[in-house]
Design an enzyme around this catalytic site. Structure first.
Site, PDB file in Angstrom:
ATOM      1  CB  SER A  32      -1.136   0.244   1.345  1.00  0.00           C
ATOM      2  OG  SER A  32      -0.292  -0.562   2.543  1.00  0.00           O
ATOM      3  CE1 TYR A  72       5.244   0.494  -5.030  1.00  0.00           C
ATOM      4  CE2 TYR A  72       3.555   1.857  -4.760  1.00  0.00           C
ATOM      5  CZ  TYR A  72       3.917   1.173  -5.004  1.00  0.00           C
ATOM      6  OH  TYR A  72       2.676   0.115  -6.298  1.00  0.00           O
ATOM      7  CG  HIS A 103       5.687  -2.009   5.095  1.00  0.00           C
ATOM      8  ND1 HIS A 103       5.952  -1.603   3.850  1.00  0.00           N
ATOM      9  CD2 HIS A 103       4.083  -2.492   5.108  1.00  0.00           C
ATOM     10  CE1 HIS A 103       4.376  -1.744   3.267  1.00  0.00           C
ATOM     11  NE2 HIS A 103       3.359  -2.167   4.130  1.00  0.00           N
TER      12      HIS A 103
END
EC number: 3.6.1.59
Length: 352
Positions: free
Chosen positions: A287, A289, A292
């Site tokens: 969601s 860039y 994570h």
């Protein structure tokens, strides 16, 4: 995927409000912090109202009920199963999206729930009976997220839409996906604010400060941190040149192994959850860039944990150990919503 539900009375007692550019981007990532349901405008609740930030992630708080004047325009989406509803409307003439999500029932509150509630009989038949239970207000919370001012992109993000599974070859990534990402210039300034502790510093649970293998561990906004049944943490790495799974190479193995090992250690220490009860994964497409990693409790069906989007971190590590350029060269699959600009680019290229 989403159904509808009516006739449910919810008292609103816990509220989270997202204002300003950096926090607004955080709302996009986490809806995620949806991620991922219809609604009166008069919500009688004392909340913290956040003024727009100062560009460095700092925000001013003031007391007030920002939703008392909320005017509902439309229900964008709802889920009877997940007990969540997404509402589009206006706050003080500004477009807003309000997300109402019923909080889970906590085991440590069951005694008080049973003894302090009132029951209204609805039906009895032999050994079966159904009631409408009115719980004490403090045990009947709704987590409330406000995105304001909401852009057209936010409204579309939370609106119910059809999804399509995209097949992306290595060549497609170079010719379609990467140019689209670069052209859109998706902002991750809110991530840098977190990494630099200009925002959300009080939410950080753990930090490994090493610039190469270090990361921050903090709760995702979908988790209210009141029970471990729906535990949801994010590990945000300090390295700033890794956009997604596609950028990972064998040189990143120490980073990934460090996130996996220390993340599991922290969760065991803090929440008494062993690694065997955790789902640790990356999203593709992500969601936002900046690399994570998601840590969720195995039994919690978190939004985006399905096989079409989630890649287990242990699998990612093993794939890179067997092929240093595994994610650079392989074909990847992921879902995109009907209004996603990237989906349009794949259609234009004749890939769908």
């Amino acid at each position: 995927m989403f159904g509808s539900e009516s006739g449910i009375e919810w008292d609103i007692l816990s509220t989270q409000t997202i204002f300003g550019s950096s926090s607004r981007n955080m709302a996009e990532s986490a809806a995620k912090r949806r991620t991922d349901s219809g609604g009166s405008g008069d919500l009688n609740v004392e909340v913290k109202k956040l003024k727009p930030d100062h560009g460095d992630g700092r925000q001013e708080a003031e007391s007030g009920n920002i939703l008392s004047a909320f005017k509902t325009s439309a229900v964008l989406n709802d889920s009877a199963r997940e007990k969540i509803i997404f509402i589009h409307g206006k706050v003080a003439d500004q477009d807003a999206v309000v997300i109402l999500e019923k909080t889970p029932i906590r085991q440590d509150s069951l005694d008080e729930l049973f003894s302090g509630s009132t029951l209204k009989l609805e039906m009895r038949n032999d050994i079966y009976s159904t009631y409408r239970l009115q719980a004490p207000p403090h045990l009947n919370e709704i987590k409330t997220t406000v995105v304001c001012p909401a852009t057209e992109k936010h409204v579309k993000k939370y609106q119910r839409q059809e999804s399509f599974l995209v097949e992306e070859t290595a060549e497609d990534y170079q010719s379609i996906t990467l140019p689209y990402i670069q052209k859109q210039s998706f902002s991750v300034q809110w991530v840098y604010n977190v990494l630099e502790k200009k925002a959300e510093a009080e939410r950080i649970l753990y930090e490994d400060p090493d610039p190469q293998v270090g990361f921050l561990l903090l709760p995702d906004f979908k988790w209210d941190q009141k029970q471990v049944d729906d535990l949801y943490l994010l590990a945000i790495v300090h390295q700033r040149n890794i956009k997604s799974l596609r950028d990972l190479r064998s040189e990143h193995l120490p980073l990934l192994q460090n996130v996996l090992q220390k993340g599991k250690e922290q969760i065991l220490q803090r929440y008494k959850l062993p690694a065997s009860q955790l789902r640790v994964y990356l999203h593709y497409q992500p969601s936002y860039y900046h690399l994570h990693v998601h840590f969720t409790k195995l039994g919690y069906e978190a939004p985006g944990c399905g096989v079409e989007r989630a890649h287990l971190l242990t699998d990612v590590i093993q794939n890179l150990q067997s092929d240093p350029r595994y994610y650079e060269t392989r074909t990847l699959y992921f879902p995109l919503r009907a209004d996603d600009g990237l989906l349009g680019k794949f259609k234009e290229a004749g890939k769908l």
